[in-house]
Write an enzyme that holds these catalytic residues in place. Structure first.
Site, PDB file in Angstrom:
ATOM      1  N   ASP A 157       0.773  -1.238   0.000  1.00  0.00           N
ATOM      2  CA  ASP A 157       0.000   0.000   0.000  1.00  0.00           C
ATOM      3  C   ASP A 157       0.810   1.297   0.000  1.00  0.00           C
ATOM      4  OD1 ASP A 157      -1.795  -2.042   0.428  1.00  0.00           O
ATOM      5  OD2 ASP A 157      -2.805  -1.079   2.117  1.00  0.00           O
ATOM      6  N   GLU A 195       1.470  -9.018  11.760  1.00  0.00           N
ATOM      7  CA  GLU A 195       1.227  -8.643  10.363  1.00  0.00           C
ATOM      8  C   GLU A 195       2.565  -8.451   9.629  1.00  0.00           C
ATOM      9  OE1 GLU A 195      -1.070  -5.058   9.902  1.00  0.00           O
ATOM     10  OE2 GLU A 195      -1.363  -5.359   7.750  1.00  0.00           O
TER      11      GLU A 195
HETATM   12  C1  DGY Z   1      -6.029  -1.314   4.287  1.00  0.00           C
HETATM   13  O1  DGY Z   1      -7.144  -0.933   4.580  1.00  0.00           O
HETATM   14  O2  DGY Z   1      -4.999  -0.942   4.845  1.00  0.00           O
HETATM   15  C2  DGY Z   1      -5.889  -2.307   3.243  1.00  0.00           C
HETATM   16  O3  DGY Z   1      -4.567  -2.665   3.034  1.00  0.00           O
HETATM   17  C3  DGY Z   1      -6.499  -1.871   1.970  1.00  0.00           C
HETATM   18  O4  DGY Z   1      -6.678  -3.027   1.260  1.00  0.00           O
END
Ligand code: DGY
Length: 426
Positions: free
Chosen positions: A164, A394
């Site tokens: 992201d 995570e």
């Molecule tokens: C988040 O909401 O951080 C997710 O990675 C988007 O898919």
């Protein structure tokens, strides 16, 4: 934690996050079904209950769009703890989904599930149906995300990459107008410390892109050309190519010769086209900003992921191996998501430095396939060291091994089972 304890803990987490027909990545932070999380989780689920593993992917595919896209989130049930929820996406699907996609690991996972299954007629039917769905998804990619036929697909939103807030998107994101976004309430920073998440500047642009696509009523035929953000990511393309190669082998085995030929042809074109993304300066692949036509000066793990698809004799492979070994020497807890010597590296912030077990897994698969067993073994060991020290988180600080992001994380647990069962250090 010894290996037996790790297995127990991983199994406990898979059960904890199981909603019956899909899993959540972790409760609280991610309360729905995510595309590539689910596919990779199915590998771990297969060790608990094979039927449940197939069901995980079947549930995702049930929400495939008529044009072939498999969405990145399926909002199975309401939950106000996540932003942006269905009311923001407004995709008007029978069960709400997001309107973008995610790294297509499904083909790769199907091949693994099939190979490890009893291969009964019933499983064969299930596998065939999922294979056809994956094929339609891959066709969608090249039709809608590579309209010029370059052999490489673009992502239109950083969330599609799965990485992201990578520094790979910084320039392209700066071209996304965000003045008219309006007020909204982030939820992620209520679950995880803000220093481990994307910045507000980035979130504004994530939301602006969603709003821009929503205004086009999520028509995939329009989105690519209209998007202010179009980036060709070597990691994303390597995953797609790898899945197509897996699909081709699977289709061959299951007697679907025409599908096998098509998947194989797509993959070969993709492998040839990847060379457009090579950077001599970095000794690895980099992204291409399709809006400007410029390569992006950013050395992330996305540019190392082509180890997944390069044949053993490919001239770029030794460079990538060298980069991986150097990265492990600088940051030994898994493979850092960004080059550790870059001054912008941030070991705690999501995809700007931390290591991720699922990325380690993909790298290991590629390295093993091209005979790089010693390096692959080092990455397995580095991954297990994260678990031993910090549990199934995570992501991890790649220098200290500190647990970061969400806890009791499903795909991390799945990878633990994968590493301990199938990828023991050499
Ligand atoms: C988040 O909401 O951080 C997710 O990675 C988007 O898919």
């Amino acid at each position: 934690m010894n290996p037996d304890d790790m297995v127990q803990e991983a199994r406990r987490i898979l059960q904890l996050n199981d909603k019956g027909h899909y899993t959540v990545p972790t409760h609280g932070l991610y309360p729905f079904q995510w595309n590539w999380d689910s596919c990779l989780t199915a590998l771990g689920l297969q060790q608990l209950n094979e039927d449940r593993a197939w069901l995980e992917i079947e549930t995702l595919v049930r929400h495939q769009w008529p044009d072939g896209m498999v969405p990145h989130i399926v909002f199975h049930e309401p939950n106000s703890g996540y932003f942006p929820g269905p009311e923001v996406w407004q995709t008007e699907r029978p069960t709400p989904t997001s309107g973008i996609t995610q790294p297509p690991v499904m083909g790769m996972v199907l091949e693994q599930l099939w190979q490890r299954s009893a291969q009964s007629p019933v499983v064969r039917q299930r596998c065939l149906a999922l294979m056809q769905a994956t094929h339609a998804w891959h066709e969608w990619f090249y039709r809608c995300r590579d309209p010029q036929g370059t052999g490489l697909v673009a992502i239109l939103h950083p969330w599609e990459s799965g990485r992201d807030n990578s520094l790979d998107w910084t320039d392209a994101l700066s071209q996304v107008p965000a003045d008219a976004v309006g007020p909204y309430q982030r939820r992620d920073t209520q679950h995880v410390d803000a220093s481990q998440r994307p910045t507000q500047y980035e979130y504004d642009r994530y939301v602006a892109l969603v709003q821009a696509f929503r205004a086009l009523r999520w028509d995939s035929r329009l989105l690519h050309d209209a998007s202010p953000f179009q980036v060709v990511d070597p990691g994303f393309n390597a995953i797609l190519i790898h899945s197509d190669l897996a699909l081709a082998r699977l289709a061959e085995q299951l007697g679907e010769a025409s599908l096998a030929t098509q998947a194989h042809a797509r993959a070969q074109r993709g492998i040839a086209a990847l060379s457009q993304l090579w950077s001599d300066a970095h000794g690895q692949y980099v992204c291409l900003n399709r809006k400007t036509g410029q390569l992006v000066d950013s050395a992330s793990v996305g540019g190392l992921l082509p180890v997944l698809v390069l044949p053993a004799e490919h001239p770029h492979l030794p460079h990538l191996c060298q980069r991986l070994a150097a990265s492990l020497s600088l940051a030994p807890f898994g493979v850092a998501s960004h080059w550790p010597e870059d001054p912008r590296f941030d070991g705690r912030r999501y995809w700007r430095g931390p290591s991720w077990l699922i990325v380690n897994y993909l790298l290991i698969k590629g390295l093993q396939a091209s005979g790089q067993h010693e390096l692959a073994g080092r990455i397995v060991q580095a991954s297990l060291n994260c678990i031993e020290q910090s549990g199934c988180s995570e992501y991890y600080h790649p220098v200290s091994g500190e647990a970061l992001g969400g806890g009791t994380f499903t795909w991390t647990a799945a990878m633990v089972l994968e590493f301990l069962e199938f990828h023991q250090p050499a």
